[in-house]
Enzyme design. Structure first.
Site, PDB file in Angstrom:
ATOM      1  N   ASP A  15       7.247  89.577 103.275  1.00 19.68           N
ATOM      2  CA  ASP A  15       6.788  89.386 104.656  1.00 19.68           C
ATOM      3  C   ASP A  15       5.266  89.171 104.712  1.00 19.68           C
ATOM      4  OD1 ASP A  15       7.251  89.253 107.398  1.00 19.68           O
ATOM      5  OD2 ASP A  15       8.659  90.923 107.333  1.00 19.68           O
TER       6      ASP A  15
ATOM      7  N   TRP B 192       6.789  83.170 108.579  1.00 24.47           N
ATOM      8  CA  TRP B 192       7.191  82.702 109.921  1.00 24.47           C
ATOM      9  C   TRP B 192       6.714  81.287 110.271  1.00 24.47           C
ATOM     10  CZ3 TRP B 192       3.449  86.973 110.347  1.00 24.47           C
ATOM     11  CH2 TRP B 192       3.993  88.191 109.970  1.00 24.47           C
ATOM     12  N   GLY B 193       6.366  80.495 109.252  1.00 25.42           N
ATOM     13  CA  GLY B 193       5.928  79.120 109.513  1.00 25.42           C
ATOM     14  C   GLY B 193       4.481  78.994 109.950  1.00 25.42           C
TER      15      GLY B 193
ATOM     16  N   GLU C  91       0.277  78.956 109.940  1.00 16.91           N
ATOM     17  CA  GLU C  91      -0.797  78.393 109.083  1.00 16.91           C
ATOM     18  C   GLU C  91      -0.260  77.307 108.146  1.00 16.91           C
ATOM     19  OE1 GLU C  91      -2.126  81.987 107.166  1.00 16.91           O
ATOM     20  OE2 GLU C  91      -2.448  82.954 109.100  1.00 16.91           O
TER      21      GLU C  91
ATOM     22  N   ASP D 108      11.163  85.539 114.430  1.00 18.31           N
ATOM     23  CA  ASP D 108      12.478  86.178 114.243  1.00 18.31           C
ATOM     24  C   ASP D 108      13.546  85.618 115.175  1.00 18.31           C
ATOM     25  OD1 ASP D 108      11.004  87.681 112.554  1.00 18.31           O
ATOM     26  OD2 ASP D 108      11.624  89.612 113.375  1.00 18.31           O
TER      27      ASP D 108
HETATM   28  C1  GAL Z   1       9.636  90.513 110.320  1.00 20.12           C
HETATM   29  C2  GAL Z   1      10.598  89.546 109.665  1.00 20.12           C
HETATM   30  C3  GAL Z   1      12.012  90.047 109.916  1.00 20.12           C
HETATM   31  C4  GAL Z   1      12.156  91.449 109.331  1.00 20.12           C
HETATM   32  C5  GAL Z   1      11.072  92.369 109.912  1.00 20.12           C
HETATM   33  C6  GAL Z   1      11.070  93.721 109.223  1.00 20.12           C
HETATM   34  O1  GAL Z   1       8.345  90.084 110.104  1.00 20.12           O
HETATM   35  O2  GAL Z   1      10.417  88.275 110.206  1.00 20.12           O
HETATM   36  O3  GAL Z   1      12.950  89.154 109.352  1.00 20.12           O
HETATM   37  O4  GAL Z   1      12.057  91.368 107.944  1.00 20.12           O
HETATM   38  O5  GAL Z   1       9.798  91.797 109.768  1.00 20.12           O
HETATM   39  O6  GAL Z   1      10.076  94.557 109.735  1.00 20.12           O
END
Ligand code: GAL
Length: 380
Positions: A126, A161-162, A164, A183
């Site tokens: 992440d 998350w795409g 930058e 998400d």
């Molecule tokens: C987000 C991620 C989710 C999940 C979550 C966990 O940043 O996009 O898919 O992993 O964190 O905290």
């Protein structure tokens, strides 16, 4: 390692969020086998955020939360492997994960070694709390180098998350897939927003570096951590077909211990899975229907994919709120009249076969629905 096909599996986050534990993971592993998911190709079981202690051990290593995982993570990994599955875990490029557990920043090599020792086969990575003084590209490459040198094949799943311009630099970091969106939630609006947003980014996906449009919400029906309004089975079918067409990894997010028959029928449709997993690894193309190309934000569009055996997968998608009539023209597919060839369309959801006697096939597609065909090229 080279990852030829979009990974398939199950991830804990959409349903369980932080409430993850040994029992949930093991029973989900059982369910993957008993429900035929493993046999259909879903091989990775991935534990998402919130699995560790709040602080590292005295030796600087990550440790599993003893209340959630009383027998430790190696025990869980061994159980998952004993079922014939592969085991995935989660960490973060920042010093903290998104739920504020320890992340891997400045601990990349020790964490890669820990994951390898536990028998991890897949790492979701992440982007929360990443230091603003460092480029994301370099942070992902740090872990990419650590994993490539950890002595074990581990699929590296980037999750920035795409932002930058992820799609441009992620392929050089060692990631095998990159999250291209925020998400997903269990609602039609979320599915539609992701699908429309990703059409134009098709060109950036490829074998060994897939565009990850986020975990599936098929079968959640408004229950679980990522739940919102829930969707109809028709909407889940469209969601699954789109993710399959666009070569997204197929990571199930519903509670697989309790799946409805309709959910099973969607997630286990072998012909839709085969489009996603096709050996040629070609990306989808958009069939001309009056649109102006990938950047046309149309609500209804027709996609094609040339399969390894010469078939053409064709998907007519209608994301609008009303039914519409869509068409496919052989000419626009590249099958000009002079070739003496036409198509037999096999509907992968209904099983119906349709011979295309005219150059144009048209049909009604319901609101939020789709028709997906595997077309054979035949002599007229
Ligand atoms: C987000 C991620 C989710 C999940 C979550 C966990 O940043 O996009 O898919 O992993 O964190 O905290």
């Amino acid at each position: 390692m080279f990852v030829q096909k979009p990974p398939m599996g199950w991830n804990s986050w959409n349903t369980f969020g932080p409430d993850i534990n040994e029992e949930v993971v093991m029973r989900s592993a059982d369910a993957m086998v008993e429900n035929g998911l493993l046999a259909a190709g879903y091989e990775y079981l991935v534990i998402d955020d919130c699995w560790s202690k709040r602080v590292r051990g005295a030796d600087g290593r990550l440790e599993a939360d003893p209340e959630k995982f009383p027998h430790g993570m190696k025990h869980v990994a061994d159980y998952v492997h004993s079922k014939g599955l592969k085991f995935g875990m989660y960490s973060c490029a920042g010093p903290l994960t998104c739920a504020r557990y320890p992340g891997s920043f400045d601990h990349e090599f020790v964490d890669a070694a820990t994951f390898a020792a536990w028998g991890v086969d897949y790492l979701k990575y992440d982007y929360c709390f990443h230091p603003s003084t460092r480029r994301g590209e370099d942070l992902y490459r740090r872990m990419g180098i650590a994993l490539a040198n950890c002595g074990r094949d581990i699929v590296f799943s980037g999750c920035s998350w795409g932002v930058e311009d992820t799609k441009v630099w992620m392929p050089g970091t060692g990631c095998h897939l990159w999250r291209s969106t925020g998400d997903i939630h269990d609602s039609w609006a979320s599915i539609k927003m992701i699908a429309q947003g990703q059409l134009a980014d098709q060109i950036y996906g490829r074998p060994n570096c897939f565009n990850d449009m986020d975990m599936l919400v098929v079968g959640m029906y408004g229950k679980g951590h990522a739940a919102l309004t829930g969707c109809t089975d028709e909407e889940y079918r469209t969601h699954f077909s789109l993710w399959a067409f666009l070569s997204s990894p197929l990571m199930i997010g519903c509670d697989i211990r309790n799946m409805s028959e309709a959910t099973r029928a969607i997630l286990l449709n072998p012909e839709v899975i085969a489009i996603n997993q096709d050996g040629a690894g070609r990306m989808a193309f958009r069939i001309y229907d009056g649109n102006t190309g990938w950047n046309d934000p149309a609500q209804s569009f027709v996609l094609g994919r040339l399969m390894e055996n010469g078939d053409i997968a064709i998907g007519l998608f209608n994301l609008a709120d009303g039914a519409c009539c869509q068409h496919v023209s052989t000419e626009n597919l590249g099958l000009a009249v002079g070739t003496g060839r036409t198509l037999v369309l096999h509907d992968v959801w209904s099983g119906e076969d349709i011979v295309m006697n005219n150059e144009i096939f048209q049909c009604d597609v319901p609101a939020h629905g789709c028709r997906v065909f595997r077309a054979k090229v035949v002599e007229c």
